[in-house]
Design a protein around this motif. Structure first.
Motif, PDB file in Angstrom:
ATOM      1  N   THR A 111       0.836  -1.196   0.000  1.00 43.72           N
ATOM      2  CA  THR A 111       0.000   0.000   0.000  1.00 43.72           C
ATOM      3  C   THR A 111       0.873   1.249   0.000  1.00 43.72           C
ATOM      4  N   LYS A 112       1.931   1.245   0.801  1.00 41.40           N
ATOM      5  CA  LYS A 112       2.859   2.389   0.871  1.00 41.40           C
ATOM      6  C   LYS A 112       3.566   2.587  -0.467  1.00 41.40           C
ATOM      7  N   GLN A 113       3.921   1.488  -1.133  1.00 44.92           N
ATOM      8  CA  GLN A 113       4.563   1.569  -2.455  1.00 44.92           C
ATOM      9  C   GLN A 113       3.645   2.268  -3.442  1.00 44.92           C
ATOM     10  N   ASN A 114       2.374   1.877  -3.430  1.00 47.22           N
ATOM     11  CA  ASN A 114       1.404   2.460  -4.351  1.00 47.22           C
ATOM     12  C   ASN A 114       1.212   3.947  -4.051  1.00 47.22           C
ATOM     13  N   GLU A 115       1.186   4.293  -2.773  1.00 43.54           N
ATOM     14  CA  GLU A 115       1.070   5.684  -2.350  1.00 43.54           C
ATOM     15  C   GLU A 115       2.278   6.484  -2.854  1.00 43.54           C
ATOM     16  N   ALA A 116       3.470   5.913  -2.731  1.00 42.86           N
ATOM     17  CA  ALA A 116       4.703   6.573  -3.188  1.00 42.86           C
ATOM     18  C   ALA A 116       4.675   6.772  -4.702  1.00 42.86           C
ATOM     19  N   LEU A 117       4.148   5.790  -5.415  1.00 39.42           N
ATOM     20  CA  LEU A 117       4.038   5.867  -6.871  1.00 39.42           C
ATOM     21  C   LEU A 117       3.141   7.037  -7.279  1.00 39.42           C
ATOM     22  N   VAL A 118       1.976   7.133  -6.672  1.00 42.99           N
ATOM     23  CA  VAL A 118       1.034   8.212  -6.990  1.00 42.99           C
ATOM     24  C   VAL A 118       1.643   9.563  -6.615  1.00 42.99           C
ATOM     25  N   ARG A 119       2.294   9.633  -5.470  1.00 48.20           N
ATOM     26  CA  ARG A 119       2.940  10.869  -5.014  1.00 48.20           C
ATOM     27  C   ARG A 119       3.997  11.329  -6.037  1.00 48.20           C
ATOM     28  N   MET A 120       4.799  10.374  -6.531  1.00 50.44           N
ATOM     29  CA  MET A 120       5.838  10.670  -7.530  1.00 50.44           C
ATOM     30  C   MET A 120       5.232  11.295  -8.796  1.00 50.44           C
ATOM     31  N   LEU A 121       4.134  10.703  -9.272  1.00 49.59           N
ATOM     32  CA  LEU A 121       3.491  11.180 -10.491  1.00 49.59           C
ATOM     33  C   LEU A 121       2.887  12.569 -10.285  1.00 49.59           C
ATOM     34  N   GLU A 123       3.922  14.822  -8.116  1.00 54.14           N
ATOM     35  CA  GLU A 123       5.044  15.767  -8.018  1.00 54.14           C
ATOM     36  C   GLU A 123       5.652  16.053  -9.396  1.00 54.14           C
ATOM     37  N   ALA A 124       5.531  15.088 -10.309  1.00 59.48           N
ATOM     38  CA  ALA A 124       6.074  15.263 -11.664  1.00 59.48           C
ATOM     39  C   ALA A 124       5.136  16.082 -12.552  1.00 59.48           C
ATOM     40  N   GLY A 125       3.961  16.452 -12.011  1.00 59.41           N
ATOM     41  CA  GLY A 125       3.056  17.333 -12.748  1.00 59.41           C
ATOM     42  C   GLY A 125       1.993  16.645 -13.580  1.00 59.41           C
ATOM     43  N   VAL A 126       1.647  15.412 -13.241  1.00 57.75           N
ATOM     44  CA  VAL A 126       0.582  14.737 -13.984  1.00 57.75           C
ATOM     45  C   VAL A 126      -0.728  15.505 -13.784  1.00 57.75           C
ATOM     46  N   GLU A 127      -1.528  15.580 -14.826  1.00 57.89           N
ATOM     47  CA  GLU A 127      -2.814  16.280 -14.765  1.00 57.89           C
ATOM     48  C   GLU A 127      -3.777  15.427 -13.938  1.00 57.89           C
ATOM     49  N   VAL A 128      -4.072  15.870 -12.719  1.00 59.70           N
ATOM     50  CA  VAL A 128      -4.854  15.082 -11.768  1.00 59.70           C
ATOM     51  C   VAL A 128      -6.305  14.898 -12.210  1.00 59.70           C
ATOM     52  N   ASN A 129      -6.828  15.818 -13.025  1.00 62.52           N
ATOM     53  CA  ASN A 129      -8.224  15.724 -13.467  1.00 62.52           C
ATOM     54  C   ASN A 129      -8.375  15.218 -14.909  1.00 62.52           C
ATOM     55  N   ALA A 130      -7.329  14.612 -15.453  1.00 60.11           N
ATOM     56  CA  ALA A 130      -7.412  14.055 -16.811  1.00 60.11           C
ATOM     57  C   ALA A 130      -8.480  12.959 -16.834  1.00 60.11           C
ATOM     58  N   THR A 131      -9.277  12.959 -17.889  1.00 61.81           N
ATOM     59  CA  THR A 131     -10.329  11.945 -18.002  1.00 61.81           C
ATOM     60  C   THR A 131      -9.956  10.933 -19.082  1.00 61.81           C
ATOM     61  N   ASP A 132     -10.432   9.705 -18.885  1.00 62.64           N
ATOM     62  CA  ASP A 132     -10.170   8.658 -19.882  1.00 62.64           C
ATOM     63  C   ASP A 132     -11.360   8.540 -20.828  1.00 62.64           C
ATOM     64  N   CYS A 133     -11.386   7.503 -21.637  1.00 61.97           N
ATOM     65  CA  CYS A 133     -12.446   7.344 -22.643  1.00 61.97           C
ATOM     66  C   CYS A 133     -13.839   7.175 -22.026  1.00 61.97           C
ATOM     67  N   TYR A 134     -13.897   6.863 -20.725  1.00 60.59           N
ATOM     68  CA  TYR A 134     -15.183   6.727 -20.028  1.00 60.59           C
ATOM     69  C   TYR A 134     -15.530   8.003 -19.268  1.00 60.59           C
ATOM     70  N   GLY A 135     -14.652   9.012 -19.380  1.00 65.71           N
ATOM     71  CA  GLY A 135     -14.870  10.260 -18.659  1.00 65.71           C
ATOM     72  C   GLY A 135     -14.448  10.178 -17.198  1.00 65.71           C
ATOM     73  N   CYS A 136     -13.733   9.113 -16.843  1.00 71.69           N
ATOM     74  CA  CYS A 136     -13.320   8.912 -15.449  1.00 71.69           C
ATOM     75  C   CYS A 136     -11.948   9.529 -15.181  1.00 71.69           C
ATOM     76  N   THR A 137     -11.838  10.131 -14.003  1.00 67.93           N
ATOM     77  CA  THR A 137     -10.557  10.648 -13.533  1.00 67.93           C
ATOM     78  C   THR A 137      -9.939   9.599 -12.604  1.00 67.93           C
ATOM     79  N   ALA A 138      -8.723   9.844 -12.179  1.00 72.66           N
ATOM     80  CA  ALA A 138      -8.084   8.947 -11.207  1.00 72.66           C
ATOM     81  C   ALA A 138      -8.915   8.888  -9.925  1.00 72.66           C
ATOM     82  N   LEU A 139      -9.540  10.011  -9.556  1.00 70.80           N
ATOM     83  CA  LEU A 139     -10.368  10.048  -8.348  1.00 70.80           C
ATOM     84  C   LEU A 139     -11.583   9.123  -8.470  1.00 70.80           C
TER      85      LEU A 139
END
Length: 191
Positions: A111-121, A123-139
């Motif tokens: 779980t901590k590894q996955n948290e670190a992965l998301v934190r890294m992305l 911090e690297a400036g990934v668009e947090v509200n980007a939507t996919d083909c279903y209109g879904c965000t990471a949230l």
């Protein structure tokens, strides 16, 4: 088994073969953002699908584009959030749970590894509200998976719980539908 890629650097990133990825990048820096002909995955997306922290870190240090999307219009963040325990992880956790709580610590570590992965992305400036083909965000996906450790990270990075997917459902609606009251409360505070 997993996925087979037509681009060797994508396959190497998916299999966590750092030496092979390093050789490809050294040969030509443009390989860092190559998109696989099969599904459009980049080496970064491939590494995020499997949760390979060192590989993701290596790719980010070489300026991999965190906002490239594959054919499903997903970024690496979508896959980092959707990352689940593998069958093998569950098996190890179940087998080791009675042994001095080793299974529990393994679960916490994953779980901590996955948290670190998301934190890294993030911090690297990934668009947090980007939507996919279903209109879904990471949230949306974090809510569907009842992932209480990732939701606060996404909200702190300004994820919008009001964005509706193609079914007209927001992250808040998903939390309500699945009766995740703690998550619903978190999302309400953010709106």
């Amino acid at each position: 088994m997993g996925i087979l890629y037509s681009e060797p650097i994508c396959q190497a990133a998916y299999q966590n073969d750092l030496g092979q990825v390093w050789r490809w990048v050294k040969e030509d820096r443009s390989f860092i953002n190559v998109q696989d002909g099969f599904n459009g995955d980049t080496p970064l997306i491939c590494a995020c699908r499997r949760g390979h922290l060192r590989m993701v870190s290596f790719l980010l240090r070489r300026n991999a584009d965190v906002n490239l999307k594959n054919q499903k219009e997903r970024t690496c963040l979508h896959y980092a959030v959707k990352k689940r325990f593998t069958f093998f992880d569950y098996l190890l956790i179940i087998l080791l749970m009675p042994v001095l709580l080793i299974g529990y610590f393994l679960m916490v570590s994953k779980t901590k590894q996955n948290e670190a992965l998301v934190r890294m992305l993030l911090e690297a400036g990934v668009e947090v509200n980007a939507t996919d083909c279903y209109g879904c965000t990471a949230l949306h996906y974090a809510c569907e998976m009842k992932n209480q450790t990732l939701i606060p990270l996404l909200l702190k990075a300004h994820a919008d719980p009001r964005i509706k997917n193609k079914h007209g459902e927001s992250s808040l609606d998903i939390a309500r539908r699945l009766k995740f009251s703690q998550i619903e409360l978190m999302l309400r505070k953010a709106t």
